[in-house]
Each structure stands twice: as structure tokens, then as C-alpha cells.
Design an enzyme around this catalytic site. Structure first.
Site, short mmCIF file in Angstrom:
data_model
loop_
_atom_site.label_atom_id
_atom_site.label_comp_id
_atom_site.label_asym_id
_atom_site.label_seq_id
_atom_site.Cartn_x
_atom_site.Cartn_y
_atom_site.Cartn_z
N LYS A 299 -42.30 1.46 5.31
CA LYS A 299 -41.91 2.86 5.27
C LYS A 299 -42.17 3.43 3.88
CE LYS A 299 -37.96 5.86 6.42
NZ LYS A 299 -36.53 5.88 6.81
N SER B 30 -35.60 8.50 10.80
CA SER B 30 -36.70 8.92 9.96
C SER B 30 -37.81 7.88 9.82
CB SER B 30 -36.18 9.29 8.58
OG SER B 30 -35.63 8.15 7.94
N SER C 272 -31.74 5.64 10.99
CA SER C 272 -33.17 5.90 10.81
C SER C 272 -34.08 4.76 11.21
CB SER C 272 -33.46 6.29 9.36
OG SER C 272 -33.06 7.62 9.16
#
Ligand SMILES: [Zn+2]
Lengths: 501, 92, 503
Positions: free
Chosen positions: C93, C168, C192
Site C-alpha cells: 500500500k 482505503s 481499511s
């Protein structure tokens, strides 16, 4: 400092920042704590630059030092020490918040509710209360090309960012600038005795003061970078505020800066608005739970503090408490004293010699100041040459009547220049006193010859007599016995007044 | 109630430039969110409830041993002058 | 191995193929890049690809041929993990620091920021042989649940392109589900990792707070967030956890040492959950916000675990009502302070400072945050202001303490708490984004684990009209092995019913 005319009470409080210069690394990262003299931005790492994803790593020794200082200032040590974020935005603050401590919601700072007694206030004594003592990080530094007014941008150096600071906040308990000076001297001595901060390093100790008179608004004075200037700045500010008050002009609650070149306070450039720092607990630093036994263990490790040392000097060496205090106020003098007594057992004589002659010499010739910036001719370089053995020998030579004090001072100068032992210098310069009357006679006569007017004045004026004595000492290169010379001068004056009219 | 002026002030406090035409939408949205947060007000907790401490660890500290960081940590700075980093002036 | 199916291999299978010489790492990584080039135009899972990945693959191949000894890129980490992920392509990420690879947080503010250090978790995975293949898309700084708030475009759900992948960590989940990575890292502040895992039909583990070092995770809300692990199989997850868990006192004083209390041997995971006691929570079950298909899937999951011998009972936790308000207040407060450092001086987006006053410069630079980030910074500023601290921030922390205590009480009586991961099916792109509060509401099930600091795992459970639905379990602090057992039991029981990737 003279009392001001109006009797409205002056209140002065201090906020002092001391760098823990004895630490080897910064407060929250492993960069060196010694940032001085390094190329800009070479003493930095991802943590102290606030690079994304980095976390603060608390330095254990910094906490220990802060607790020791808090104990020395009679503070209560918080049971749970926590850190807070103080949110404000400034280019020298890498994270745009400062990790500090904050007591509004809990007792978070290292120490609270302390005190420091000023016991050398012309015979009386007074307690200054310490509100809190906390650990925090120093910001970096801004520089400008040319002046701040003409430069188009600032230059940032983050080498200092993250260095450990202890902030000490006092209650507004000072009434006079002179008390402020005594307090700072005492504090400096404590820092030196604990060995946690060298106040002589540039910027190692910084001070803000707040001053108010009567019921008028409080004024903050920032940017005071030396201990001597704190007293000056406070005195100036009191005078300024009194003058406004006496003319019925409102004193505004504001922040002012100390301009050390002009020796005045000036209104801060930008109107500093009421700041809301939005403090909240720092989530990345686990709290420090302090147990009673941890505190006691630290207390046991603490070196002797100034108060105890003064007491010991009085008891063990039979010094007067005044002399002891003067020595201890400057740790290096006290250390020199104690070391010198190993070479010569007349402690009082050594103490007196240090307190009057050596200290006087330092102040006159070395433009000696705790906060002095340069190292040339400063106390440091003098102490490299003047060892306890030198001091012991000088005191011994004076006590034995071999040399007088004036000669001893000259020898000291010679020691500083050459590093030679006083006994060797004495032999070399034939410094035995001119103690025979006939050897002095010619010098005294020459002075009377040259200083006819002063000699006539001396008939009625003691000061003129001292002036003549000074001349005699100078012509003898200090080797004259002052007592003998004075009695000879007095004799001549007496003869004159009897016979001459 | 959060209105346009409050948003303008918050934007100033937070130092975030916001276009005038965006203020109304921000005001509406933030007003709604804060109204939702207001349920915390009705939460009746006694003063002895210790607020949450984020981290169960405590007394984690590091030894005072310096280690120099060797990589060029300023490689991402674009406005430089020699070894200095350029920044705006503080005066207004 | 031929065709595209080798991209669907689980990591532990891939490592075996690599070690027995059937697959060359260089070939594998090269063809993975080829696949990404073809597929990612539609999905947009990656922001940046690692230009050095092929070079690193060659190093691994060389070690395999016996020319050199594999010691990791920095001499291994000394715990016997040194090659258990050898050659596995890892998606990271884009809010996790990777040395030499641009790390943007999906923000214009960091569009060209290149970190000078690796996050501890990344370093440990690399030392175990994993190869960073690229950096994945996300909501800017982690603020969102759909990966729509990205300066680099929306990530599409591989199962239904017109829908969001969740957020996210949407890029990491979409990359795994579309076989553009073998394993992935996300971060989980309020769900997330679990939300996109659920929307994309993969596993997403939010570990116990502190079990994985946060060093290198770019802060959004420090007291809530963790690096999370994402994989297509339970064993992969177990391997990742074994490699990454454990204290990191050199870099993160909030990390916890779990080496002794956590048995993580993947070999020893048993799929047996007989006699385990699970709690469902009335306030969640009865909540109006839960979509019918999600409720049905949850009921089905309950009967599945009961068939496997577990006992499921319903309990009530009234304090959960305050969970979202508490969570968002704390997250925004911390964010408002964390994001203050992006001032255009030391790194990141900048403008010419000559002749500009600091306040103006700073405000202008910060104008380049996306609208959701600005909203949260302003709200965080508001709740921390001196007049409101007691009313919002302090209350939120007290509510958080109550919720944690209530959850731990339930976890005394039960082995795990069971609930849907997300109350809704993956929304259509654009459907929720314009109404912030409605968007915040979909985090209602996930924030609980972050508030309490306990581990939580989203398990792909079922499909409804081709859209994935996950089920979530939360356990006591450091009880990750129990979560893996539950997941393994469900994986074994439902291997014919759940797809975890599309080729
Ligand atoms: Zn540093």
C-alpha cells in the site's frame, strides 16, 4: 537595583530552557546531541526531520536527568510522565508540532510544585516557587542572508532540531531584577553540579520573562540569550512599564523581544494572536510510570548539590557561609578550591585567595561571564593553565610573607601566560618584597617630588594619600610592602604639616 | 452550528486555503458531521473513567547512544541553498 | 506450469514451485508485469511499479541455483524465516515506506516523495524473500472506505468494474483478487484492510495493535492504525504473520513483543473449531444499515460454524452506539496534527518560497490536499480546540475506554466476536462519495477492533449476484492464531463455494 518610585508591586516570572548538553544523543532520535559547529543539516535523520512514517524514541537518560533536576528543585515527581503535542506551525519545526508536556488534564510533566531558596539576599532569604519542569524538543534554526528585513527567504538548519530541553517555569515570585540574577546563578550552579548542562555553551540556556506591575497587564519578554541580559531586560521593562503607568498610558498585554544590541525591549514584529496550541496526548510515546523506588535510586545517584556543598565547606573547612556560597555559585571555583586544599592545608587562606584575588582577576582580565561566547581569554583557557597546585603555592607564598598580594596577582598573570609554578616565578623575578626602609625611601621621595600637588592635598585628604601609595606600588613594580610604604608616606605628611607652614 | 464564517476561521486556524465557492458545501457537511459527534455529549461517564491510553506498553525507552544516519535525508528537498533548506520568511 | 493460472497460485504453493525449480522468479515477475500492464488499465490497483523488481528476482534465482546463499537483502532477520516467501510478488500500500520507491499516500502532496528507508514490515518481508512489485492505490492518506479519494484515480473492483474495491487499501485488495500480486500489505485504521478484503473476496487481517511495527507506516491516526496483512489463503496469511510479527524496539516503542505468547507455526494451524464459543452482537444484527444479502450471508455463516461444532450466542453491547463518533473524533484529531508536516519544505509538493510569507505559503501548499483530507483536518482542528477538547476529544477517549472494556468483557466469555465485515455490498463508484456521513457509517462494524486494539480478520464467505461478501471475527489481544484457525476451518469447509480471485 534601586527601588522604583511607585509602590505598585512588580511581579516577575521566568520561563527557562536548558539544553541537556551532557546527553550524547537527541531526545527522540539517535542523532548526536552535539550539533554545534557542524555543517548545516548534517546532524539529522528521518526521525528528527519528521520524515513520513517515523516515530519518536524517547531517550532514557534525558528522563533521568530531568528527574534529577526536578529533585534538585524540590519538585514533586509525576507518577506517570506523559508527552503531549503542541500544535503550531513554523518552518524550523519539522513536524509542525512540538513534542512537549502539558499539565492541564493530568500531572504529566516530569516535575511540579518545586521551589528554590535564595538565601543570599543581603542577609534575608526568599523562596521562588517552581510551577513545573518538563522535557521537550528544541526546534531547528532559521538564518537569513543579509538581514531579516531585506532577505527574500529564510534558510533552515535542522541540526539542532530534537535536542533535549528542560523547561522550568517559575511562579511570578520575583520582585526585583537582582533576584532574577541570583536565581539564574543558583540554577546555573545546580546544572553544573548535576553535570547535565553546561550553561557556558552558546544557547544552552535561554530565558523568557514575564513582567507586570500592580494590576496592569502582563508583558512577555522573549529572546533573551544570556543570563546577564535577563537582569537588564527585566530592569528595562519595569522602567518602561512604570513610565507608561505614571503617564496614565495603558500597558498592553503583549510579547516583546529583547534587542541585545540596543539593550531595550521592542514589540514583537508580528502581532502574536491568541494561540490555541490544541494540546493532546502524543500517541507514539508510551507513558513512563515512575515508582517511588526509581526516584530514590536516582536521588542516590545524584552528585552533591550546591546547598549541601556550602554547608560542608562551612563545616569541614571553617569557611564563612558567604565565602562558601561564592565558591559554590561557580562550580569550577569550588572544585579548584577543594583540589587546592590537598596541596596546602590552610583552606581559609586558599578560599579567600580564590574569592578575592582569582575571581577579581577573572572578572577584570578575562571579561569573564558565564555566557561569554568566545573561548579566547575566557575562563576555560585560564583554567587550563591554573591548576590547584598553582593556587596552593600562591596562597602559601602570601601566608609565609614571602610575597605580598599585589605581587601574587602579578604572578598569577605570569602563570596564565607561562603555566610555570609560582615558586619558580618568584625565584626568577626576585620578587622578594622591598621591605627595608632605605630601599623604599628613594621611591617614596621620587613620588613626592613628582606629585607635589597630591602631596599637599594629602595633608587634609585621605584619598590623595591612597593615590600616592598607588604610585609607589607602581614604581616598585608591586614589590613594595604596602603597609610599610603607607606608614612612610604618613610620616612624611606629618613632618610637613608640623614644620612646613 | 457550523456556518460559512466558522469554516473560514477553521481553514485559517488549520492554514488550509479553501476557495470561497467551496465554503458552503464544507459548512453543510461539517455541520452534519459535528451534529453526529454531539451524541458524545449525551454519554454520561463519571470523572473516574480513565480516558483510553492508546498504547498498552509503558516505560519503553532507548539508551543514550548516538548513531549517525548516513543516507542523504535531504534528497527530497527541492528548495536548497548549499547545505541549507530554503523556506519562506516569517514576516508578513 | 502454463497459462495464466500460475498467477492464481497461493504464495506457499508458488514458493514450492520456485524452490523445486519449476518456476524461474525472473520469468514469473516479468510475466506478472506483463499481466499488470494489460489488466491494470481497467482496475487501477497500482500507483507505482518497482523498477528494480526484475533485478531483485535475478538475485533470488542466483541464490536458488546455488551460486550464492540467500540471506535476505540485509543478512536475514535471524529467526529462521529467511526464505519462506522466496520470490513471492508483494504489493505494498502506498502509505508504507519503501526505500527508493516513490511513496505517495495517493496524495498530490507526496507525488514525488522517495523514502530513504524501508518500513520494518517491508524489510522483514524482503528479508524472507518477497519481491516488492509495486505500490498500490488507496484513499488519500487512508482517509476513506472506497479508494475513490485518490489523487491517482479510482480503483475498480475486479469482480464488478463499475463498483468500488473498498478502501482505503483498495489497490492491494484489487491486485490480489485479480492475481496481480501474490501477497499484499495494507493498513487498517478503522477497517481499511478488512473492508476492501471483504469487497474483493480475499483475506484481510488487522493484527493486535502493536504486534506489527508501525515504523514506516505514514501516520494518519497513530493510536488506531496498524499495518494489515492481505492474502488469498489462510496459510499465506500465517506465513506473512510469522515473518512480520514481533517487537521493533529499534524503531517503534509502541510495538509489542509477542514472540513468546504467539505460536505462529503455519504447519500447526488446525481447521478444528469444535466447541469454540462465538458472540454476535444484537446492536449490529438489528442495525437498520445492514443490507439484506449481507444479513442473509451472516446467518448462513452462523449456521456454517455451528455445523463445524462452534456455539454461537447473541450478546448486547450498548456502548457500541458511540463507536463511530468516538472513532472519527479521535482519528480526525490525530490526523490534523500528523498531516501538519506536509509544508513543502523538506519533501513533497512545493512552490517557490522566495518573497512569500510563511503563513501564505503554508496555506497554499496545504490547499493541495484532497477535499476529504481537508475536511478531516479542519474537523480535527475543531475538536481539539481549547473550548471543545472536553466536549469532543476527551469524551471520545472515554467512550473508547468504555467500548474496549465492554468488548473485552464479551471476549472473556467468548472466543471471538462474529459479525459482517461490511454492512453493505460494494457500492457503485460515485454512489457514496458525495455524502461524507453516509460514507462514515459503513465503517460501523470494523472500527470496533481498532478502538479496542484487538485483532480482527475478514474472511471471504459468499457471493451475491457476483459481488463478494465477507464475514469478520474479532478475538482477544494477540489471539491471531485463533482467528487463523477459524478462517482455516471455513476455508476447508467452503473451498468449492468461495472464489478468491478471478483470472
Ligand atoms: Zn535525528
Amino acid at each position: 537595583m534601586t527601588k522604583m518610585s511607585s509602590d505598585a508591586r512588580v511581579r516577575i516570572g521566568l520561563e527557562i530552557h536548558c539544553q541537556l548538553t551532557a546527553l550524547r544523543s537527541k531526545l527522540f532520535c539517535r542523532c548526536s546531541a552535539d550539533y554545534r559547529g557542524k555543517e548545516p543539516n548534517t546532524n539529522v535523520c528521518p526521525v528528527c526531520l519528521g520524515m513520513p512514517g517515523t516515530l519518536p524514541l524517547l531517550n532514557r537518560r534525558a528522563v533521568e536527568y530531568a528527574i534529577m533536576l526536578a529533585l534538585a528543585l524540590n519538585c514533586k515527581i509525576s507518577k506517570r510522565i506523559t508527552f503531549y503535542r503542541k500544535n503550531y506551525f513554523y518552518p524550523d519545526l519539522p513536524k509542525n508540532f512540538q513534542i512537549t508536556q502539558y499539565n492541564a488534564y493530568e500531572h504529566a510533566s516530569v516535575g511540579v510544585d518545586g521551589s528554590l531558596v535564595l538565601d543570599d539576599l543581603n542577609g534575608s532569604s526568599k523562596t521562588i516557587r517552581i510551577r513545573r519542569l518538563q522535557l521537550e524538543e528544541d526546534p531547528g534554526r532559521l538564518a537569513y542572508e543579509g538581514s531579516i528585513d531585506t532577505a527574500n527567504y529564510a534558510l533552515v538548519d535542522y541540526n539542532r532540531a530534537g535536542v533535549a530541553l528542560v523547561e522550568i517555569v517559575t511562579e511570578p515570585d520575583f520582585d526585583e531584577p537582582s533576584e532574577v540574577r541570583l536565581f539564574l546563578n543558583r540554577l546555573a550552579s545546580i546544572l553544573e553540579h548535576l553535570g547535565i548542562c553546561n550553561p557556558a555553551l552558546e544557547g544552552a540556556v535561554r530565558c523568557d520573562a514575564n513582567i507586570s506591575i500592580g494590576e496592569h497587564a502582563r508583558v512577555e519578554v522573549k529572546n533573551i540569550n544570556s543570563f546577564k541580559d535577563v537582569e537588564r531586560a527585566v530592569a528595562f521593562e519595569i522602567t518602561r512599564q512604570r513610565s507608561l503607568a505614571s503617564r496614565g498610558i495603558e500597558i498592553r498585554g503583549e510579547t516583546r523581544h529583547w534587542d541585545d544590541a540596543r539593550r531595550i525591549t521592542v514589540q514583537a514584529r508580528m502581532k502574536e494572536e491568541e494561540e490555541d496550541y490544541r494540546y493532546f496526548p502524543e500517541p507514539d510515546i508510551p507513558s513512563i510510570v515512575v515508582k517511588e523506588e526509581d526516584v530514590e535510586a536516582l536521588r542516590a545517584r545524584m552528585p552533591e548539590l550546591p546547598y549541601a556543598r556550602v554547608e560542608r565547606f562551612v563545616k569541614v573547612y571553617s569557611l564563612s557561609s558567604d565565602t562558601a556560597r561564592i565558591l559554590v555559585n561557580e562550580k569550577h571555583l569550588a572544585d579548584l578550591f577543594e583540589a587546592s586544599t590537598k596541596y596546602y592545608d590552610n583552606a581559609r587562606s586558599i578560599a579567600n585567595w580564590i574569592v578575592t584575588d582569582l575571581k577579581g582577576y577573572l572578572e577584570r582580565y578575562a571579561s569573564y561571564d558565564r555566557n561569554s561566547k568566545g573561548d579566547d581569554g575566557s575562563s576555560n583557557s585560564i583554567f587550563a593553565k591554573v591548576t590547584p597546585r598553582h593556587i596552593a603555592e600562591l596562597a602559601m607564598l602570601v601566608d609565609s610573607g614571602k610575597i605580598n598580594r599585589v605581587t601574587a596577582r602579578q604572578i598569577l598573570q605570569n602563570v596564565v601566560a607561562s603555566g610555570m609554578l609560582p615558586s619558580a616565578i618568584v625565584q626568577g623575578m626576585d620578587a622578594d618584597m622591598l621591605s627595608k626602609k632605605d630601599e623604599l625611601e628613594s621611591i617614596v621621595n621620587r613620588v613626592i617630588e613628582e606629585e607635589r600637588k597630591a602631596f599637599m592635598d594629602a595633608l587634609s585628604n585621605e584619598k590623595a594619600l591612597n593615590y600616592l601609595l598607588g604610585k609607589v606600588m607602581r614604581y616598585s613594580n608591586g614589590r613594595a610592602d604596602p603597609k610599610l610604604a603607607l606608614s612612610m608616606l604618613k610620616e612624611k605628611v606629618a613632618d610637613k604639616s608640623k614644620g612646613g607652614k | 452550528m457550523v456556518g460559512i464564517e466558522e469554516v473560514r476561521h477553521l481553514a485559517y486556524l488549520a492554514r488550509i486555503s479553501i476557495k470561497d465557492e467551496e465554503l458552503r458545501l464544507y459548512a453543510e457537511q461539517m455541520d452534519e458531521i459535528l451534529a453526529y459527534f454531539n451524541m458524545l455529549d449525551e454519554l454520561n461517564v463519571s470523572d473516574d473513567v480513565e480516558p483510553y491510553r492508546m498504547c498498552r506498553a509503558y516505560n519503553e525507552m532507548r539508551d543514550d547512544v548516538p548513531v549517525a544516519f548516513s543516507d542523504n535525508v535531504l534528497s527530497n528537498a527541492k528548495n536548497t541553498k548549499g547545505r541549507f533548506i530554503k523556506a519562506p520568511k516569517m514576516s508578513s | 506450469m502454463v497459462g495464466t493460472s500460475r498467477f492464481a497460485l497461493n504464495a506457499y504453493e508458488l514458493v514450492n514451485e520456485i524452490k523445486n525449480g519449476s518456476i524461474s522468479v525472473e520469468d514469473y515477475i516479468a510475466s506478472m508485469f506483463e499481466r499488470i500492464r494489460k489488466m491494470d488499465e481497467r482496475i487501477n490497483a497500482y500507483i507505482t511499479l518497482n523498477e528494480h523488481a526484475l533485478e531483485e528476482a535475478r538475485i533470488v534465482d542466483k541464490a536458488l541455483k546455488g551460486y550464492t546463499e540467500w540471506k535476505g537483502y540485509s543478512n536475514g532477520n535471524g529467526n529462521g524465516n529467511s526464505s519462506i516467501l522466496l520470490g513471492v510478488p508483494l504489493a505494498v500500500k502506498d502509505n508504507i515506506s519503501t526505500q527508493g520507491i516513490r511513496t505517495t499516500c495517493a496524495s498530490k502532496m507526496l507525488e514525488d516523495y522517495v523514502p530513504v528507508y524501508d518500513a520494518t514490515v517491508v524489510k522483514r518481508l524482503k528479508d524472507a524473500g518477497a519481491i516488492v512489485i509495486g505500490k498500490t492505490n488507496m484513499d488519500e492518506f487512508g482517509m476513506g472506505s472506497t479508494t475513490e479519494f485518490s489523487a491517482f484515480g479510482v480503483t475498480h473492483n475486479p469482480w464488478a468494474y463499475e463498483r468500488v474495491a473498498g478502501g482505503s487499501s483498495g489497490g492491494s485488495a484489487a491486485a490480489l483478487a485479480s492475481c496481480m500480486a501474490g501477497i499484499a500489505l495494507g493498513s487498517d485504521t478503522g477497517g481499511s484492510v478488512r473492508c476492501p478484503a471483504s469487497f474483493c473476496s480475499i483475506y484481510g487481517l488487522k493484527p493486535t495493535y502493536g504486534l506489527l511495527s508501525r515504523y514506516g507506516l505514514i501516520s494518519y491516526a497513530n493510536s488506531l492504525e496498524c499495518i494489515g496483512l492481505m492474502a488469498r489463503s489462510v496459510l499465506d496469511l500465517a506465513l506473512m504473520l510469522k515473518v512480520t510479527a514481533g517487537s521493533d524496539m529499534q524503531n517503534d516503542h509502541t510495538s509489542i513483543d509477542a514472540d513468546t505468547s504467539l505460536s505462529l507455526d503455519p504447519e500447526s494451524i488446525s481447521p478444528d473449531i469444535k466447541g469454540m464459543r462465538f458472540a454476535t452482537i444484537r446492536e449490529v444484527v438489528e442495525s437498520e444499515g445492514i443490507d439484506e444479502p449481507v444479513r442473509d450471508s451472516m446467518l448462513d455463516a452462523i449456521s456454517s460454524v455451528e455445523q463445524l461444532g462452534a456455539i454461537v450466542e447473541e450478546v448486547s453491547i450498548p456502548s457500541l452506539r458511540y463507536a463511530l463518533a468516538s472513532y472519527y473524533t479521535i482519528a480526525m484529531a490525530e490526523a490534523s496534527s500528523n498531516l501538519a508536516r506536509y509544508d513543502g519544505i523538506r519533501y513533497g509538493y512545493t512552490e517557490e518560497p522566495d518573497g512569500v510569507a510563511w503563513n501564505e505559503f503554508y496555506s497554499t501548499i496545504r490547499g493541495n490536499f484532497g477535499s476529504e483530507v481537508k475536511r478531516r483536518i479542519m474537523l480535527g482542528t475543531y475538536v481539539l480546540s481549547s473550548g471543545y477538547y472536553g466536549r469532543y476529544y476527551m469524551k471520545a477517549q472515554k467512550a473508547r475506554a468504555l467500548i474496549r472494556d465492554d468488548m473485552l468483557k464479551v471476549l472473556k466469555d467468548y472466543d471471538a466476536i462474529m459479525m459482517p465485515t461490511m454492512p453493505i455490498l460494494p457500492p457503485r463508484i460515485g454512489e457514496r462519495v458525495s455524502d461524507p456521513l453516509r460514507l462514515y457509517n459503513i465503517d460501523v462494524c470494523t472500527v470496533l477492533a481498532n478502538l479496542a486494539g484487538v485483532p480482527a480478520l475478514s474472511i471471504p464467505y459468499s457471493m451475491y449476484n457476483g459481488l463478494p461478501i465477507g464475514v469478520q471475527f474479532m478475538a482477544r489481544h494477540l489471539d491471531e492464531p485463533l482467528l487463523l484457525r477459524i478462517a482455516y476451518a471455513l476455508e476447508s469447509a467452503r473451498c468449492d463455494k468461495v472464489r478468491r480471485c478471478i483470472i
